[in-house]
Scaffold this motif. Structure first.
Motif, PDB file in Angstrom:
ATOM      1  N   GLU A 113       0.806  -1.216   0.000  1.00 26.68           N
ATOM      2  CA  GLU A 113       0.000   0.000   0.000  1.00 26.68           C
ATOM      3  C   GLU A 113       0.844   1.273   0.000  1.00 26.68           C
ATOM      4  O   GLU A 113       0.394   2.318  -0.467  1.00 26.68           O
ATOM      5  CB  GLU A 113      -0.941   0.005   1.209  1.00 26.68           C
ATOM      6  CG  GLU A 113      -2.091  -0.988   1.137  1.00 26.68           C
ATOM      7  CD  GLU A 113      -1.697  -2.384   1.583  1.00 26.68           C
ATOM      8  OE1 GLU A 113      -2.587  -3.243   1.690  1.00 26.68           O
ATOM      9  OE2 GLU A 113      -0.490  -2.616   1.833  1.00 26.68           O
ATOM     10  N   SER A 114       2.062   1.185   0.538  1.00 26.38           N
ATOM     11  CA  SER A 114       2.932   2.366   0.552  1.00 26.38           C
ATOM     12  C   SER A 114       3.942   2.347  -0.604  1.00 26.38           C
ATOM     13  O   SER A 114       4.853   3.169  -0.656  1.00 26.38           O
ATOM     14  CB  SER A 114       3.686   2.463   1.882  1.00 26.38           C
ATOM     15  OG  SER A 114       4.466   1.303   2.103  1.00 26.38           O
ATOM     16  N   GLY A 115       3.787   1.395  -1.498  1.00 24.73           N
ATOM     17  CA  GLY A 115       4.593   1.408  -2.713  1.00 24.73           C
ATOM     18  C   GLY A 115       5.805   0.513  -2.724  1.00 24.73           C
ATOM     19  O   GLY A 115       6.657   0.634  -3.615  1.00 24.73           O
ATOM     20  N   CYS A 116       5.929  -0.418  -1.766  1.00 25.32           N
ATOM     21  CA  CYS A 116       7.073  -1.349  -1.720  1.00 25.32           C
ATOM     22  C   CYS A 116       8.407  -0.615  -1.858  1.00 25.32           C
ATOM     23  O   CYS A 116       9.273  -0.980  -2.659  1.00 25.32           O
ATOM     24  CB  CYS A 116       6.948  -2.414  -2.813  1.00 25.32           C
ATOM     25  SG  CYS A 116       5.617  -3.569  -2.546  1.00 25.32           S
ATOM     26  N   LYS A 117       8.581   0.422  -1.069  1.00 18.52           N
ATOM     27  CA  LYS A 117       9.807   1.213  -1.132  1.00 18.52           C
ATOM     28  C   LYS A 117      10.856   0.633  -0.195  1.00 18.52           C
ATOM     29  O   LYS A 117      10.525   0.160   0.899  1.00 18.52           O
ATOM     30  CB  LYS A 117       9.517   2.663  -0.724  1.00 18.52           C
ATOM     31  CG  LYS A 117       8.444   3.353  -1.555  1.00 18.52           C
ATOM     32  CD  LYS A 117       8.194   4.764  -1.064  1.00 18.52           C
ATOM     33  CE  LYS A 117       7.003   5.387  -1.782  1.00 18.52           C
ATOM     34  NZ  LYS A 117       7.151   5.456  -3.229  1.00 18.52           N
ATOM     35  N   PRO A 118      12.126   0.684  -0.558  1.00 19.53           N
ATOM     36  CA  PRO A 118      13.188   0.306   0.395  1.00 19.53           C
ATOM     37  C   PRO A 118      13.063   1.161   1.657  1.00 19.53           C
ATOM     38  O   PRO A 118      12.723   2.355   1.585  1.00 19.53           O
ATOM     39  CB  PRO A 118      14.472   0.612  -0.365  1.00 19.53           C
ATOM     40  CG  PRO A 118      14.082   0.557  -1.800  1.00 19.53           C
ATOM     41  CD  PRO A 118      12.678   1.060  -1.864  1.00 19.53           C
ATOM     42  N   ALA A 119      13.307   0.569   2.805  1.00 16.99           N
ATOM     43  CA  ALA A 119      13.043   1.248   4.082  1.00 16.99           C
ATOM     44  C   ALA A 119      13.725   2.608   4.181  1.00 16.99           C
ATOM     45  O   ALA A 119      13.145   3.555   4.728  1.00 16.99           O
ATOM     46  CB  ALA A 119      13.479   0.344   5.234  1.00 16.99           C
ATOM     47  N   ASP A 120      14.950   2.723   3.672  1.00 17.87           N
ATOM     48  CA  ASP A 120      15.644   4.014   3.783  1.00 17.87           C
ATOM     49  C   ASP A 120      14.922   5.106   3.003  1.00 17.87           C
ATOM     50  O   ASP A 120      14.768   6.237   3.483  1.00 17.87           O
ATOM     51  CB  ASP A 120      17.103   3.881   3.318  1.00 17.87           C
ATOM     52  CG  ASP A 120      17.215   3.349   1.892  1.00 17.87           C
ATOM     53  OD1 ASP A 120      16.317   2.591   1.465  1.00 17.87           O
ATOM     54  OD2 ASP A 120      18.202   3.687   1.207  1.00 17.87           O
ATOM     55  N   LEU A 121      14.409   4.739   1.798  1.00 19.88           N
ATOM     56  CA  LEU A 121      13.674   5.713   0.992  1.00 19.88           C
ATOM     57  C   LEU A 121      12.278   5.959   1.572  1.00 19.88           C
ATOM     58  O   LEU A 121      11.747   7.066   1.489  1.00 19.88           O
ATOM     59  CB  LEU A 121      13.567   5.224  -0.458  1.00 19.88           C
ATOM     60  CG  LEU A 121      14.903   5.049  -1.199  1.00 19.88           C
ATOM     61  CD1 LEU A 121      14.664   4.576  -2.627  1.00 19.88           C
ATOM     62  CD2 LEU A 121      15.694   6.359  -1.200  1.00 19.88           C
ATOM     63  N   TYR A 122      11.696   4.915   2.152  1.00 17.83           N
ATOM     64  CA  TYR A 122      10.380   5.066   2.770  1.00 17.83           C
ATOM     65  C   TYR A 122      10.445   6.094   3.896  1.00 17.83           C
ATOM     66  O   TYR A 122       9.615   7.005   3.970  1.00 17.83           O
ATOM     67  CB  TYR A 122       9.898   3.714   3.313  1.00 17.83           C
ATOM     68  CG  TYR A 122       8.617   3.812   4.110  1.00 17.83           C
ATOM     69  CD1 TYR A 122       7.379   3.811   3.468  1.00 17.83           C
ATOM     70  CD2 TYR A 122       8.631   3.902   5.502  1.00 17.83           C
ATOM     71  CE1 TYR A 122       6.202   3.916   4.185  1.00 17.83           C
ATOM     72  CE2 TYR A 122       7.460   4.015   6.236  1.00 17.83           C
ATOM     73  CZ  TYR A 122       6.243   4.024   5.569  1.00 17.83           C
ATOM     74  OH  TYR A 122       5.083   4.130   6.290  1.00 17.83           O
ATOM     75  N   VAL A 123      11.454   5.975   4.761  1.00 16.09           N
ATOM     76  CA  VAL A 123      11.566   6.885   5.903  1.00 16.09           C
ATOM     77  C   VAL A 123      11.948   8.285   5.444  1.00 16.09           C
ATOM     78  O   VAL A 123      11.373   9.273   5.910  1.00 16.09           O
ATOM     79  CB  VAL A 123      12.595   6.351   6.917  1.00 16.09           C
ATOM     80  CG1 VAL A 123      12.844   7.370   8.022  1.00 16.09           C
ATOM     81  CG2 VAL A 123      12.101   5.036   7.518  1.00 16.09           C
ATOM     82  N   LYS A 124      12.880   8.367   4.513  1.00 17.45           N
ATOM     83  CA  LYS A 124      13.393   9.681   4.108  1.00 17.45           C
ATOM     84  C   LYS A 124      12.438  10.420   3.176  1.00 17.45           C
ATOM     85  O   LYS A 124      12.185  11.618   3.351  1.00 17.45           O
ATOM     86  CB  LYS A 124      14.763   9.528   3.448  1.00 17.45           C
ATOM     87  CG  LYS A 124      15.521  10.842   3.309  1.00 17.45           C
ATOM     88  CD  LYS A 124      16.970  10.587   2.981  1.00 17.45           C
ATOM     89  CE  LYS A 124      17.770  11.888   2.916  1.00 17.45           C
ATOM     90  NZ  LYS A 124      17.852  12.579   4.208  1.00 17.45           N
ATOM     91  N   ASN A 125      11.895   9.700   2.176  1.00 20.99           N
ATOM     92  CA  ASN A 125      11.068  10.366   1.167  1.00 20.99           C
ATOM     93  C   ASN A 125       9.572  10.283   1.458  1.00 20.99           C
ATOM     94  O   ASN A 125       8.849  11.281   1.353  1.00 20.99           O
ATOM     95  CB  ASN A 125      11.351   9.776  -0.221  1.00 20.99           C
ATOM     96  CG  ASN A 125      12.802   9.986  -0.638  1.00 20.99           C
ATOM     97  OD1 ASN A 125      13.465  10.887  -0.138  1.00 20.99           O
ATOM     98  ND2 ASN A 125      13.292   9.155  -1.545  1.00 20.99           N
ATOM     99  N   TYR A 126       9.107   9.096   1.813  1.00 17.18           N
ATOM    100  CA  TYR A 126       7.669   8.911   2.039  1.00 17.18           C
ATOM    101  C   TYR A 126       7.224   9.587   3.332  1.00 17.18           C
ATOM    102  O   TYR A 126       6.198  10.262   3.374  1.00 17.18           O
ATOM    103  CB  TYR A 126       7.352   7.410   2.094  1.00 17.18           C
ATOM    104  CG  TYR A 126       5.884   7.067   1.932  1.00 17.18           C
ATOM    105  CD1 TYR A 126       5.303   6.998   0.671  1.00 17.18           C
ATOM    106  CD2 TYR A 126       5.097   6.764   3.038  1.00 17.18           C
ATOM    107  CE1 TYR A 126       3.958   6.658   0.514  1.00 17.18           C
ATOM    108  CE2 TYR A 126       3.754   6.421   2.903  1.00 17.18           C
ATOM    109  CZ  TYR A 126       3.196   6.368   1.632  1.00 17.18           C
ATOM    110  OH  TYR A 126       1.859   6.031   1.477  1.00 17.18           O
ATOM    111  N   LEU A 127       8.027   9.411   4.408  1.00 14.96           N
ATOM    112  CA  LEU A 127       7.702  10.049   5.684  1.00 14.96           C
ATOM    113  C   LEU A 127       8.307  11.446   5.799  1.00 14.96           C
ATOM    114  O   LEU A 127       7.827  12.266   6.580  1.00 14.96           O
ATOM    115  CB  LEU A 127       8.181   9.183   6.859  1.00 14.96           C
ATOM    116  CG  LEU A 127       7.571   7.786   6.983  1.00 14.96           C
ATOM    117  CD1 LEU A 127       8.074   7.100   8.252  1.00 14.96           C
ATOM    118  CD2 LEU A 127       6.048   7.840   6.996  1.00 14.96           C
ATOM    119  N   GLY A 128       9.378  11.683   5.079  1.00 15.35           N
ATOM    120  CA  GLY A 128       9.977  13.020   5.070  1.00 15.35           C
ATOM    121  C   GLY A 128      10.907  13.307   6.231  1.00 15.35           C
ATOM    122  O   GLY A 128      11.120  14.482   6.575  1.00 15.35           O
ATOM    123  N   LEU A 129      11.518  12.270   6.836  1.00  7.18           N
ATOM    124  CA  LEU A 129      12.453  12.501   7.935  1.00  7.18           C
ATOM    125  C   LEU A 129      13.794  12.998   7.403  1.00  7.18           C
ATOM    126  O   LEU A 129      14.386  12.378   6.509  1.00  7.18           O
ATOM    127  CB  LEU A 129      12.677  11.215   8.749  1.00  7.18           C
ATOM    128  CG  LEU A 129      11.792  11.061  10.002  1.00  7.18           C
ATOM    129  CD1 LEU A 129      10.348  10.852   9.597  1.00  7.18           C
ATOM    130  CD2 LEU A 129      12.285   9.918  10.867  1.00  7.18           C
TER     131      LEU A 129
END
Length: 625
Positions: free
Chosen positions: A425-441
């Motif tokens: 549902e969140s796009g199967c992103k690698p965790a580092d990109l998920y946290v940095k880009n998807y969550l914006g940390l």
């Protein structure tokens, strides 16, 4: 200048969410249900007399127990005064300005904020709901109105007048003037300087006490028994007439308002203890009541008798049976208090996305700053945790001007290192990109685990935490649900504390996650495992389901001392009577372990094919259930 305005509540209804307003439950001595943090049934009180005294049981309680502010005031749950003196709205026949509900527009338009109220009080001794012309009700005078009102008996009011004339003859002229006037002060709404309120209360309750002894209410209906409350409205008018004539006090009249719909939002709690308070917030549903009970039992056993523990449970479906068991845990303890907050009134929760072992209750903590604005600092603890150390210590840690203190999430750090893919549902992103880009940390290493939180409420409200979180709730799907949302809003502004305060139990027998951690993180985690202050049974492998998980013995130790333990034993004995069940259960466990081994080999953790397979598996499992 400080003020306390108490709004009286007979049942669950909306509060004014502004500092300085204190909802108080009246008639609490007559019911087991509690829906306000403050009630009229503690200390010196007349709560049992609420059917006759109405909202005056709150006025009596404050007079005897809570005179700590410069000004003391009272309003009803839906009738208030408007501090915005320039408001230009039409009044109804009863002299009230009507509003639909208590919301931000109502608060703004009526000036229900600290500054406007303080400005209105400045230089005045009494603020009161404005006079109302009784001719609107077809009466010629205040006395005539009492005479003509259904369910009221003029002989009762005559007795009150005689008591005033005998006990307080200096009020005789005020009695005559008020009774003959066609304008009166109704609804018992006012704010008084503390010293004025003390004098008024001494006068009022002396008269009412004498009157009560002269009344025979044995044949009165429930409506007729409210006689003391009705007469008190007239006594208030007589008292104001006297002080106005004497010119001793400066009095300001304010327009009255009424709210038609008062069942929109959740209640706003107040601290139950004035000193050494430790506000602890939990959230769970009925199925997790025994789990929450174990956590509370551990809090009790690791508490300090010199400290107070104010436990609030955010819930939407806990049965009365389980509520009784939860309260029973602290019944004999004077330094513990349990309160329940019904979260059903937030419609947004019905639309939220959950997956795996998560439930919608996990989102409740996003609303803590909004609900607990009367607190400076609170501690949030997930239900699937147990404590091994007094959590009051967390009230004193230095947050270094950050809005939250929490433990770094070592699971996310491992996933970032291995570039594990987020869920579909969140796009199967690698965790580092998920946290940095998807969550914006900005700094993924500051992603925290949200099972244990120390929350600075003023700071969180300053950054508009709840509203920002709410705006994210339905916009996207999140891998770790509200934990991700919190991290997105906080964006690294967190005081990271020792792993000991949130020691994850591993959720696997071989600690495969731990082995993949960087050396420094792994060392810190393993050190915490030797001396955990709080154990967190995160993940789907719980000690009440699997006795072999790490720290399961600690959980079962606390569980054995709760009211749910006997129920659990009886349930297990029933299962023991069925040998076929035992055999099939053992076969199932062996088969499950073999399947896990095969699945892990063929569908490695973090791969897209594992995520897709899990998605279909969960849908199939949901279909079967």
């Amino acid at each position: 200048m400080s003020f306390a305005i108490y709004t009286t509540h007979y049942s669950e209804s909306d509060y004014i969410p502004v500092s300085g307003f204190y909802p108080i439950q009246v008639g609490k001595a007559l019911t087991e249900k509690q829906f306000c943090a403050i009630t009229d049934a503690t200390g010196d009180n007349i709560s049992v007399k609420n059917p006759e005294y109405c909202e005056l049981t709150a006025q009596y309680w404050v007079w005897k127990n809570k005179l700590k502010h410069d000004y003391i005031g009272f309003m009803h749950y839906r009738r208030h005064v408007c501090f915005n003196e320039s408001i230009n709205r039409k009044k109804n026949d009863w002299g009230l300005i009507e509003f639909d509900k208590i919301d931000s527009n109502y608060i703004k338009e009526c000036g229900l904020d600290q500054k406007t109220i303080s400005d209105a009080l400045n230089g005045f001794d009494i603020l009161v709901a404005e006079e109302w012309d009784v001719s609107n009700a077809g009466a010629t005078s205040n006395y005539d109105l009492y005479l003509k009102t259904d369910f009221l008996h003029i002989s009762d009011y005559d007795k009150a007048i005689r008591i005033i004339n005998e006990s307080y003859p200096e009020f005789n002229e005020a009695v005559k003037k008020y009774n003959n006037s066609n304008k009166g002060f109704y609804t018992n709404i006012f704010i008084m300087r503390k010293e004025v309120y003390e004098k008024y209360s001494e006068w009022l309750f002396d008269i009412l006490s004498k009157l009560e002894n002269q009344l025979d209410l044995s044949t009165y209906s429930q409506v007729e028994k409210r006689v003391i409350g009705h007469i008190a409205e007239r006594l208030f008018g007589i008292y104001l007439t006297k002080v106005k004539n004497d010119g001793d006090f400066k009095i300001k009249q304010l327009k009255r308002t009424i709210v038609n719909n008062t069942n929109c939002y959740v209640n706003y709690p107040e601290p139950s203890f004035s000193v050494n308070n430790t506000p602890i917030i939990l959230n769970f549903n009925d199925k997790y009541s025994h789990v929450g009970g174990v956590l509370i039992q551990s809090l009790i056993e690791c508490s300090n008798s010199d400290m107070n523990y104010d436990i609030f449970i955010l819930e939407n479906s806990i049965s009365e049976k389980n509520k009784v068991k939860l309260v029973k845990l602290v019944k004999s303890l004077t330094n513990f208090k349990i309160s329940f907050l019904d979260m059903n009134k937030f419609d947004v929760f019905s639309k939220l996305h959950t997956h795996a072992h998560f439930s919608k209750e996990t989102y409740y903590r996003l609303y803590i700053p909004k609900l607990f604005f009367n607190f400076e600092r609170v501690i949030y603890i997930d239900a699937d945790m147990i404590v091994q150390r007094d959590v009051h210590e967390l009230m004193n840690i230095d947050l270094e001007q950050q809005p939250i203190a929490a433990v770094q999430c070592y699971v996310m750090q491992m996933m970032i290192q291995d570039r594990v893919l987020s869920h579909i549902e969140s796009g199967c992103k690698p965790a580092d990109l998920y946290v940095k880009n998807y969550l914006g940390l900005d700094d993924p290493s500051r992603y925290f685990q949200a099972g244990l939180l120390v929350m600075d409420i003023p700071q969180l409200n300053k950054i508009d935490f709840t509203n920002k979180s709410e705006s994210l709730l339905t916009d996207n799907y999140y891998w770790f649900l509200d934990q991700d949302i919190m991290n997105a809003v906080i964006n690294g502004r967190v005081k990271l504390i020792e792993f000991n305060w949130n020691t994850l139990h591993g959720n696997s027998t071989d600690n495969q996650l731990v082995k993949k951690l960087p050396y420094e993180l792994r060392s810190s985690y393993l050190a915490a495992c030797i001396n955990p202050y709080i154990v967190h049974y995160a993940g789907d492998r719980k000690p009440w389901l699997d006795r072999h998980v790490m720290f399961a013995d600690l959980w079962w130790g606390f569980f054995s001392r709760t009211p749910w333990f006997i129920d659990d034993l009886l349930s297990r004995f029933e299962k023991l009577e069925n040998s076929n069940y035992l055999y099939s259960k053992s076969i199932f466990i062996k088969l499950r372990n073999k399947l896990i081994f095969i699945v892990n080999k063929s569908l490695p953790i973090g791969t897209k094919r594992r995520i897709v397979s899990l998605k279909f598996y969960r849908r199939f499992r949901a279909y079967l259930s």
